[in-house]
Design a protein around this motif. Structure first.
Motif, PDB file in Angstrom:
ATOM      1  N   THR A   1      -0.875  -3.311   3.826  1.00 56.89           N
ATOM      2  CA  THR A   1      -1.222  -4.669   3.400  1.00 56.89           C
ATOM      3  C   THR A   1      -0.461  -5.695   4.231  1.00 56.89           C
ATOM      4  O   THR A   1       0.594  -5.395   4.797  1.00 56.89           O
ATOM      5  CB  THR A   1      -0.847  -4.890   1.926  1.00 56.89           C
ATOM      6  OG1 THR A   1       0.590  -4.839   1.799  1.00 56.89           O
ATOM      7  CG2 THR A   1      -1.473  -3.830   1.028  1.00 56.89           C
TER       8      THR A   1
ATOM      9  N   ALA B   1       0.818  -1.207   0.000  1.00 54.80           N
ATOM     10  CA  ALA B   1       0.000   0.000   0.000  1.00 54.80           C
ATOM     11  C   ALA B   1       0.858   1.267   0.000  1.00 54.80           C
ATOM     12  O   ALA B   1       0.330   2.373  -0.052  1.00 54.80           O
ATOM     13  CB  ALA B   1      -0.905   0.002   1.229  1.00 54.80           C
TER      14      ALA B   1
ATOM     15  N   PRO C   1      -1.526 -11.183  -0.508  1.00 55.30           N
ATOM     16  CA  PRO C   1      -0.697 -10.196   0.190  1.00 55.30           C
ATOM     17  C   PRO C   1      -1.215  -8.767   0.132  1.00 55.30           C
ATOM     18  O   PRO C   1      -0.846  -7.939   0.963  1.00 55.30           O
ATOM     19  CB  PRO C   1       0.653 -10.290  -0.526  1.00 55.30           C
ATOM     20  CG  PRO C   1       0.339 -10.845  -1.864  1.00 55.30           C
ATOM     21  CD  PRO C   1      -0.822 -11.776  -1.655  1.00 55.30           C
TER      22      PRO C   1
ATOM     23  N   GLY D   1      11.327  -6.834   1.351  1.00 56.61           N
ATOM     24  CA  GLY D   1      11.162  -6.968  -0.097  1.00 56.61           C
ATOM     25  C   GLY D   1      12.444  -7.300  -0.839  1.00 56.61           C
ATOM     26  O   GLY D   1      12.487  -7.201  -2.062  1.00 56.61           O
TER      27      GLY D   1
ATOM     28  N   GLU E   1      10.144  -1.343  14.502  1.00 57.24           N
ATOM     29  CA  GLU E   1       9.044  -1.890  13.699  1.00 57.24           C
ATOM     30  C   GLU E   1       8.909  -1.282  12.307  1.00 57.24           C
ATOM     31  O   GLU E   1       8.183  -1.819  11.487  1.00 57.24           O
ATOM     32  CB  GLU E   1       7.712  -1.769  14.456  1.00 57.24           C
ATOM     33  CG  GLU E   1       7.343  -0.331  14.837  1.00 57.24           C
ATOM     34  CD  GLU E   1       6.017  -0.225  15.581  1.00 57.24           C
ATOM     35  OE1 GLU E   1       5.494  -1.237  16.052  1.00 57.24           O
ATOM     36  OE2 GLU E   1       5.501   0.910  15.689  1.00 57.24           O
ATOM     37  N   HIS E   2       9.577  -0.177  12.020  1.00 50.40           N
ATOM     38  CA  HIS E   2       9.361   0.448  10.712  1.00 50.40           C
ATOM     39  C   HIS E   2      10.318  -0.017   9.632  1.00 50.40           C
ATOM     40  O   HIS E   2      10.101   0.243   8.452  1.00 50.40           O
ATOM     41  CB  HIS E   2       9.445   1.974  10.835  1.00 50.40           C
ATOM     42  CG  HIS E   2       8.342   2.564  11.653  1.00 50.40           C
ATOM     43  ND1 HIS E   2       8.353   3.863  12.088  1.00 50.40           N
ATOM     44  CD2 HIS E   2       7.199   2.027  12.127  1.00 50.40           C
ATOM     45  CE1 HIS E   2       7.249   4.105  12.803  1.00 50.40           C
ATOM     46  NE2 HIS E   2       6.547   2.995  12.837  1.00 50.40           N
TER      47      HIS E   2
END
Ligand code: FAD
Lengths: 497, 390
Positions: free
Chosen positions: A153, A85, A124, A213, A428-429
């Motif tokens: 997402t 997203a 996903p 990714g 967490e980011h």
């Protein structure tokens, strides 16, 4: 901006038309976007200071197409950036000028739910909140709850190993995912994990979660779902000092209580939030704590008393216990709106994400205040107090020359401080482009090389999301070399044993 | 058999460098409690117990850093002294494998990905390993992960290292997450359920707000009727309320009654040590979706298999002396995998201990192992999944 992305490959740029053409053969119709104006919406993610329109966007609809796209890009040496997203706060989905942006938005179906096995199988591109929506009728939910959950997402959550206010008790994404279907850069479709706990063999799933990714494209996800807790109650406590609030947090945990969520805000954040949502936050305190307990009513009622008692002992100057769900949600409203609230008091803000051992909180805040003076930029703090995850929001004005750079330098100093205190760059980011060049603050070259060799095992040509996470991507052949060559021993003088 | 017991990282580096140069194989070993698992191998033993002791324990931060060769029992005693626990309930595999108890080390249980009955709700070793210091097969010292409970900086190498069975790196130091110990533990049980009904009862309980932390099923054994166990832990008012609610929740399947504490504890130990299957020569550990458990039993029990369920049915322990291929097929059919834990030498030396992976996954795993251990120093042949292992 100060961070450099890899130089675009002129040879690839020159082949742009052929590349678009080839992608159109794989994904017909509107699934390939190449008009400059239409590429604009994809030029950035949640880290809006960085912008780069992609060479082309492709929006595949099924795994066959994803596999064909990746295989083709691999054969042609074309880089690929996966995107969910686009809410990443670390620039994980920032496009490359010479790269294909692979958007997973069309993978938006919930495929299967088993309440007896307590799992949901989803594509996903399904949003985090949509998983909960799909199962809540039966009394279940998906536990990790990033504040961006309406938009982000599950594919993005997997890539970032996202958390939320409830991960203190229920874990991050990695603790709630059982399996994925992953397409490698070579176009191979693999299944890691499944609908059961613990994969056979090496836990490759474990390293894919949080890999930003860089290792493969996730095309299907199996998550665990949990029965919704019977009740939830919260206390809202004001403290005269950050120290006393910090002590309260430590004592709650020492009392054996792991709250569902335990959030802290400092004075600037409290004032910004209250001005925005007007829910009655006390304005004469230096720290505000929201502690949420969930579970059976008997447990919440008992623990809320305990927490209130611990808070009082630690000098709480205001204390409210939620009596119903509306009141509980009102307590949260300010915290949940902290980012937009801060957005109202400064033209721009920059959100940091370091984690520290909790006991250093007062010192970190003290030094952050000094840095704030030094850089001449304000800072408001919200934290996941239970696990020491800080979210300093640095206030700046992008239209003022030099402000962005100063905000970045300030942010980098905060993260260096977190590491100095025994903490980490991101809770967490994710690292993305944002913290890429700070990685050596936390890791030695040997540490980073060991990580990058995992990347090489998945993607030896370094085509998936290059320019993220690693400050320098070494060629895999170079990294693969051993320091021990042809029987020549290091340390030949040391005694053998 | 050559054995080494390094006590400094420098010695370990040197040992691995030498082995790598000379082409010798090294087997990393803690207490050796799980050494009987897997095929015979010719490797020099590296006894990791030279790396022993606590480095840092910070109870309020919920973080413990300990050297890898520290005895598990010592670590457990330490955290208990602070009213905390290793929530993945690591345990000693000695009793399961005909070895004495008390040998297991913390590094060993993490490397084997051990988890107790609370796995469903509390996670396994992978969920609690925050960071490590290690020497890789490249004879290089490095760290992975961090020392705080929440961290996503770089790849999550601790996940790869948990359950890696000593095939990637030699871990010298571990940072683990610890949690408060529950104040009260109660166990309720239903007697006499068949395996389908037991699984259904466990599913209902796990899907309810009673927050059941662990549930297991022991078939009838030695004159005792079948028992479906439900463990409920927490603060006493909460435990009392949940125990009061559970009989209603599972009522359609049978009558849940509270068990006396010591009796309950004995049953949970029986589950953990797989005591009812003690006489089975071949023992399998099967991970699968819980609803697959009863179907797997339907296939194999008529052929003589004995079994018990842990993890609400998501873990089946199976004693079965028939063809291994039947077990693997049954596990696969239900979407799971079967690990060979204990068997006569002939089987152990010909059937891979871990469930074979799909070719693409197996190839990727091998590449990842070579990334940490390019010369295959830690590839001893124990796992029978390397064409060139011997
Ligand atoms: C207002 C706001 C609040 C936020 N709050 C939180 C919070 O509370 N907690 C938290 O952890 N995060 C938070 N975030 C950050 C962000 O929402 C998360 O990181 C989220 O997981 C990103 O999901 P996404 O779908 O937007 O992914 P994107 O931003 O599109 O991508 C993120 C990364 O995932 C990769 N990726 C995406 N899909 C796939 C796929 N299918 N396969 C492989 N790789 C893929 C991309 O390449 C990129 O590296 C917040 C962000 C915003 C804007």
């Amino acid at each position: 901006m100060s961070l450099k992305m890899p130089e675009p490959d002129a040879a690839v740029l020159a082949r742009r038309d052929d590349i678009v053409e080839a992608l159109r053969r794989i994904v017909p119709g509107e699934g390939v976007i190449s008009e400059e104006a239409e590429l604009r919406p994809f030029e950035s993610d949640g880290l809006t200071a960085y912008r780069q329109p992609p060479m082309v966007v492709v929006l595949p609809e099924n795994v066959t197409q994803v596999s064909a796209i990746l295989r083709w890009c691999h054969e042609q040496g074309v880089k690929v950036v996966p995107r969910g997203a686009g809410t990443s706060l670390s620039g994980g989905a920032l496009p490359l000028a010479d790269g294909v942006l692979l958007g997973m938005a069309k993978f938006n179906r919930v495929l299967d739910i088993s309440y007896d096995d307590r799992i949901a199988v989803v594509q996903p591109g399904v949003t985090n909140l949509a998983i909960t929506k799909a199962v809540e009728g039966a009394g279940f939910y998906y536990a990790p709850d990033p504040s961006s959950q309406i938009a982000c997402t599950i594919g993005g959550n997997i890539a970032e190993n996202s958390g939320g206010v409830h991960c203190l008790k229920y874990g991050l994404t990695t603790n709630n995912v059982l399996g994925v279907e992953l397409v490698t850069i070579e176009g191979e479709v693999l299944r890691l994990g499944g609908r059961h706990l613990d994969p056979a063999g090496l836990d490759l799933l474990g390293v894919v979660v949080g890999s930003e990714g860089l290792l493969g494209v996730v095309t299907e996800v199996t998550v665990r779902i949990l029965p919704k807790p019977e009740t939830a109650r919260a206390v809202l406590v004001g403290f005269p000092t950050v120290e006393s609030a910090g002590q309260c947090v430590a004592e709650v945990i020492a009392a054996g209580i792991i709250p569902a969520g335990m959030e802290m805000m400092d004075r600037p954040a409290i004032h910004a939030a209250e001005a925005f949502v007007k829910v009655g936050y006390p304005l004469d305190v230096d720290a505000l704590l929201i502690v949420e307990l969930d579970g059976p009513a008997a447990e919440c009622d008992y623990l809320i008393e305990e927490v209130a008692r611990i808070a009082s002992v630690n000098g709480a100057v205001s204390l409210r216990v939620s009596n119903d769900d509306d009141e509980r949600l009102a307590f949260w409203a300010g915290r949940k709106a902290a980012f937009p609230a801060v957005g109202r008091i400064a033209p721009d803000y920059y959100c940091m994400d370091g984690t520290i051992p909790r006991r250093h909180l007062p010192e970190v805040l003290r030094r952050m205040a000094l840095l704030s003076e030094q850089y001449g930029l304000g800072v408001a703090n919200v934290f996941h107090a239970g696990d020491g995850n800080l979210h300093p929001l640095i206030l700046y004005d992008a239209h003022k020359p030099g402000d962005i750079e100063r905000a970045e330098d300030f942010g980098n100093d905060i993260l260096r401080l977190c590491v100095e205190m025994g903490g980490v760059l991101t809770g967490e980011h994710g690292v993305g482009v944002e913290k890429r060049d700070l990685m050596p603050v936390m890791f030695s070259q040997a540490d980073l090389d060991h990580q990058q060799r995992v990347k090489c095992a998945f993607d030896p040509q370094l085509l998936l999301n290059p320019g993220k996470v690693f400050p320098t991507l070494h060629r895999c052949a170079e990294l693969g070399r051993m320091h021990v060559h042809g029987g020549a021993l290091p340390f030949p003088d040391l005694p053998r044993f | 058999m050559v054995a080494h017991k390094p006590s400094s990282v420098d010695q370990l580096v040197e040992l691995i460098a030498t082995a790598s140069a000379e082409g010798t194989k090294l087997e990393l070993r803690g207490g050796g409690s799980k050494a009987p698992i897997g095929a015979d191998r010719e490797a020099q033993i590296v006894d990791m117990r030279g790396f022993s002791g606590v480095v840092d324990y910070d109870p309020p931060e919920l973080v413990l850093t300990v050297r890898a060769g520290t005895p598990l029992a010592d670590v457990q005693k330490l955290v208990e002294s602070q009213d905390q626990m290793l929530a993945f309930e690591p345990f000693d595999h000695g009793p399961l494998l005909g070895k004495p108890t008390g040998q297991a080390t913390i590094g060993g249980v993490v490397a084997a990905g051990v988890a107790g009955s609370g796995r469903l709700t509390a996670g396994s070793a992978r969920d609690h390993l925050l960071g490590f210091t290690a020497v890789s097969g490249r004879a290089e010292r490095f760290v992975g992960g961090g020392k705080v409970v929440k961290n996503v900086t770089g790849y999550d190498l601790p996940k790869l290292v948990a359950a890696s069975w000593g095939r990637l790196i030699a871990v010298t130091e571990l940072t683990l997450k610890v949690l408060p110990r529950p104040r009260v533990t109660s166990t309720m049980a239903i007697e006499g359920l068949g395996h389908h009904q037991a699984q259904a009862a466990m599913a209902v309980a796990m899907g309810s707000a009673a927050e059941v932390g662990a549930t297991a099923h022991l078939p009838a054994f030695d004159g005792r009727p079948a028992l479906t166990l439900f463990r409920i832990q927490g603060f006493s008012p909460s435990v009392a309320a949940r125990c009061a609610a559970l009989p209603g929740i599972v009522g359609a399947h049978g009558r849940a009654m509270a068990l006396p504490e010591d009796e309950a504890a004995a049953h949970w130990i029986a589950v953990r040590d797989v005591a009812p299957l003690a006489s089975a020569a071949t023992l399998w550990r099967i991970n699968l979706p819980p609803t697959g458990g009863p179907r797997l039993v339907d296939r194999l029990a008529p052929l003589g298999a004995c079994w018990l369920f842990d993890w609400a049915g998501g873990l089946v322990w199976l004693g079965f002396d028939g063809a291994p291929a039947l077990v693997r097929l049954a596990a696969e059919t239900e979407g799971g995998h079967a690990m060979l834990m204990r068997s006569p030498d002939g089987i152990r030396n010909s059937v891979p201990m871990q469930h074979p992976r799909a070719p693409g996954v197996a190839a990727l795993e091998a590449r990842v192992r070579r990334a940490f251990d390019p010369a295959g120093v830690f590839e001893t042949g124990r796992f029978l999944d390397m064409p060139d292992a011997h």
